[in-house]
Design a protein around this motif. Structure first.
Motif, PDB file in Angstrom:
ATOM      1  N   LEU A  33      91.412  42.106  28.484  1.00 31.72           N
ATOM      2  CA  LEU A  33      90.618  41.067  27.836  1.00 31.72           C
ATOM      3  C   LEU A  33      91.525  40.039  27.182  1.00 31.72           C
ATOM      4  N   HIS A  34      91.069  38.778  27.171  1.00 33.99           N
ATOM      5  CA  HIS A  34      91.746  37.718  26.419  1.00 33.99           C
ATOM      6  C   HIS A  34      91.004  37.550  25.096  1.00 33.99           C
ATOM      7  N   GLN A  66      85.816  38.503  14.123  1.00 35.86           N
ATOM      8  CA  GLN A  66      86.494  37.630  15.085  1.00 35.86           C
ATOM      9  C   GLN A  66      86.466  38.232  16.489  1.00 35.86           C
ATOM     10  N   ILE A  67      86.722  39.545  16.576  1.00 35.95           N
ATOM     11  CA  ILE A  67      86.695  40.201  17.883  1.00 35.95           C
ATOM     12  C   ILE A  67      85.299  40.120  18.488  1.00 35.95           C
ATOM     13  N   ALA A  68      84.299  40.393  17.658  1.00 32.45           N
ATOM     14  CA  ALA A  68      82.920  40.321  18.146  1.00 32.45           C
ATOM     15  C   ALA A  68      82.583  38.911  18.612  1.00 32.45           C
ATOM     16  N   SER A  69      83.029  37.911  17.859  1.00 35.44           N
ATOM     17  CA  SER A  69      82.748  36.516  18.219  1.00 35.44           C
ATOM     18  C   SER A  69      83.416  36.138  19.542  1.00 35.44           C
ATOM     19  N   GLU A  70      84.682  36.555  19.717  1.00 39.43           N
ATOM     20  CA  GLU A  70      85.385  36.258  20.970  1.00 39.43           C
ATOM     21  C   GLU A  70      84.675  36.889  22.166  1.00 39.43           C
ATOM     22  N   LEU A  71      84.274  38.152  22.018  1.00 39.21           N
ATOM     23  CA  LEU A  71      83.580  38.827  23.114  1.00 39.21           C
ATOM     24  C   LEU A  71      82.224  38.199  23.383  1.00 39.21           C
ATOM     25  N   ARG A  72      81.529  37.843  22.321  1.00 38.05           N
ATOM     26  CA  ARG A  72      80.197  37.233  22.461  1.00 38.05           C
ATOM     27  C   ARG A  72      80.289  35.923  23.245  1.00 38.05           C
ATOM     28  N   LEU A  81      92.010  48.986  23.250  1.00 36.94           N
ATOM     29  CA  LEU A  81      91.921  47.608  22.773  1.00 36.94           C
ATOM     30  C   LEU A  81      92.573  47.463  21.394  1.00 36.94           C
ATOM     31  N   ALA A  82      92.401  48.461  20.539  1.00 37.11           N
ATOM     32  CA  ALA A  82      93.041  48.424  19.224  1.00 37.11           C
ATOM     33  C   ALA A  82      94.561  48.381  19.366  1.00 37.11           C
ATOM     34  N   THR A  83      95.096  49.142  20.320  1.00 33.18           N
ATOM     35  CA  THR A  83      96.538  49.119  20.561  1.00 33.18           C
ATOM     36  C   THR A  83      96.983  47.754  21.064  1.00 33.18           C
ATOM     37  N   ASP A  84      96.220  47.170  21.997  1.00 31.57           N
ATOM     38  CA  ASP A  84      96.563  45.845  22.536  1.00 31.57           C
ATOM     39  C   ASP A  84      96.589  44.786  21.436  1.00 31.57           C
ATOM     40  N   LEU A  85      95.599  44.839  20.537  1.00 28.58           N
ATOM     41  CA  LEU A  85      95.468  43.818  19.494  1.00 28.58           C
ATOM     42  C   LEU A  85      96.249  44.153  18.235  1.00 28.58           C
TER      43      LEU A  85
END
Length: 466
Positions: free
Chosen positions: A4-5, A18-24, A44-48
């Motif tokens: 994911l970007h 912020q994560i929820a907004s980006e995905l939305r 995803l937590a590791t990536d971010l």
């Protein structure tokens, strides 16, 4: 499981929101299509580089809003009722203007390079499975002459991947499948320079291998300096620019947000084109993901990419994403050149993308390359602290600024004798600069890093004389 970007501002707070907004927004905009499986919260937590609880909170919020569905044994997916993707914007392609004299040319060479991936990790079994799937499922008619722009299945999968991972604004019909970035750039420049010579701004320093290719395609090159923020947009001139914003070669710098904004203004002000080489975008280690320029200005930016670093250069599979009129012209030019790329490999890559094999392979290689990079950087810091190491946030190489008195060619030869993939930077420059070399780490096992660097230290111990 999809990559994911997602961009977050750690100074702003409210990371889960912020994560929820980006995905939305990715779901609403069509970059995440219905049924797409999201990464596990731990991955995803590791990536971010955030806590798992933050990602769990974001996922739960979107499940409550109906954007995601989560089931035991299946994972978290985009709901089947996700909105359709928006229509692409239609703009006219840039027109070229007269050229200026060329700078000196450097001849290319072939074989292992500091930017080469570790081919021993090519996913042979999964790729074989993809090829077998293609050979047992595609109809015989699919093996005939087809669209020179590429098979529709691959363009569909790539468009979704680029929207999801690179924040691109691209539709399948605006994609052309090519034999790598080199061919993609050649075709684009061929089209842009048909009416009159094209003055193309290029980064200085830049890879000396692409200089003959660009000139043969009809471009007159205008070098523009690169500093700590990337291409110096204030010194731009020409009808178009070729830029590597995600990870510049050789310096490894990332084009800064202010420079990105200035580059957009330059392009729109003069009806100019930006040729974006999405170089090293797949491998980032210590920074948040950086979206491609094409997603900011799809009517001005022509995006080129390939699987050469992610999988293998020998596959000769890449793509060009361009505005509609230019995309059609490039597709016609591809048909005039060689009638298109091999279809079995295209169908196999489409299957590899669709089944998550590509994302899985990239995750595995990011971890391995990061381990090798860390080992090399630690070894340099301990054994040769006088060398300044730069450009390590992403990619498959490091940029080493050499101490006073060190000679690039001697350093390069000494490093190569020790098995390090090394190149001097001087042949890549149009203007003078500090002595530096590029060293690739993709094929350097982590346990060999200290041995190689100690050997270089011994070889160079007497070289502090001009």
């Amino acid at each position: 499981m999809a990559d994911l970007h997602i961009q977050i501002n750690r100074d702003k707070g409210g990371i889960a929101g912020q994560i929820a907004s980006e995905l939305r927004e990715s779901i609403r905009g069509g970059r995440l299509t219905p049924g797409t499986r999201l990464p596990a919260t731990r991955d995803l937590a590791t990536d971010l580089q955030v806590s798992r609880g933050v990602v769990v909170e974001a996922y739960e919020q979107l499940v409550a809003e109906g954007f995601l569905v989560s089931r035991v044994g299946v994972g978290t997916q985009v709901t089947p009722k996700a909105p359709a993707r928006p229509a692409a914007r239609q703009k006219v392609a840039p027109r070229p203007t007269p050229a200026r004299p060329n700078a000196p040319v450097c001849a290319p060479f072939y074989g292992h390079r500091p930017t080469s991936p570790d081919l021993s990790h090519f996913p042979r079994e999964r790729w074989l499975a993809a090829v077998r799937h293609v050979l047992t499922t595609v109809p015989s008619e699919a093996l005939d002459y087809g669209d020179p722009g590429g098979v529709p299945e691959l363009r569909e999968e790539l468009a979704g991947y680029l929207r999801r991972v690179r924040a691109a604004d691209v539709r399948p019909e605006n994609l052309i499948i090519v034999g790598g970035v080199a061919q993609g750039l050649s075709l684009v420049l061929h089209v842009l320079s048909r009416q009159r010579p094209l003055r193309l701004a290029v980064e200085d320093p830049t890879s000396h291998r692409q200089v003959p290719l660009l000139r043969r395609a009809g471009a007159h090159l205008v070098p523009v300096p690169v500093d700590e923020e990337g291409l110096d947009v204030r010194r731009l001139s020409g009808d178009a620019v070729l830029v590597t914003p995600a990870h510049q070669y050789p310096t490894g710098v990332v084009l800064s947000p202010p420079r990105r904004a200035a580059l957009m203004e330059w392009a729109y002000a003069g009806n100019r084109a930006i040729l974006e080489d999405d170089y090293d975008a797949e491998f980032r280690f210590d920074r948040d993901p950086v979206g491609c320029l094409q997603g900011l200005a799809p009517d001005r930016v022509i995006l080129s990419g390939s699987v050469s670093k992610a999988m293998a250069p020998g596959l000769r599979l890449g793509w060009v994403a361009a505005p509609p009129d230019l995309a059609e012209a490039v597709r016609r030019a591809r048909g005039e050149l060689d009638l298109g790329s091999p279809v079995i490999e295209q169908y196999a890559l489409a299957h590899f993308l669709r089944t998550g094999g590509y994302d899985k392979h990239l995750r595995r290689m990011r971890r391995e390359y990061r381990r090798r990079r860390d080992a090399l950087v630690r070894a340099l810091a301990e054994e040769l602290p006088e060398i300044r190491v730069k450009g390590i946030d992403a990619g498959l190489h490091v940029y080493l600024e050499l101490p006073d008195g060190w000679d690039e060619l001697r350093t390069t030869r000494a490093a190569q004798e020790l098995g390090l993939s090394t190149e001097p930077v001087a042949p890549m420059r149009d203007s003078p600069g500090s002595a530096a070399v590029v060293v690739g780490f993709a094929r350097l096992p982590a346990h060999k890093a200290f041995e190689a660097v100690r050997g270089l230290k011994v070889s160079m111990s007497g070289q502090n004389v001009d």
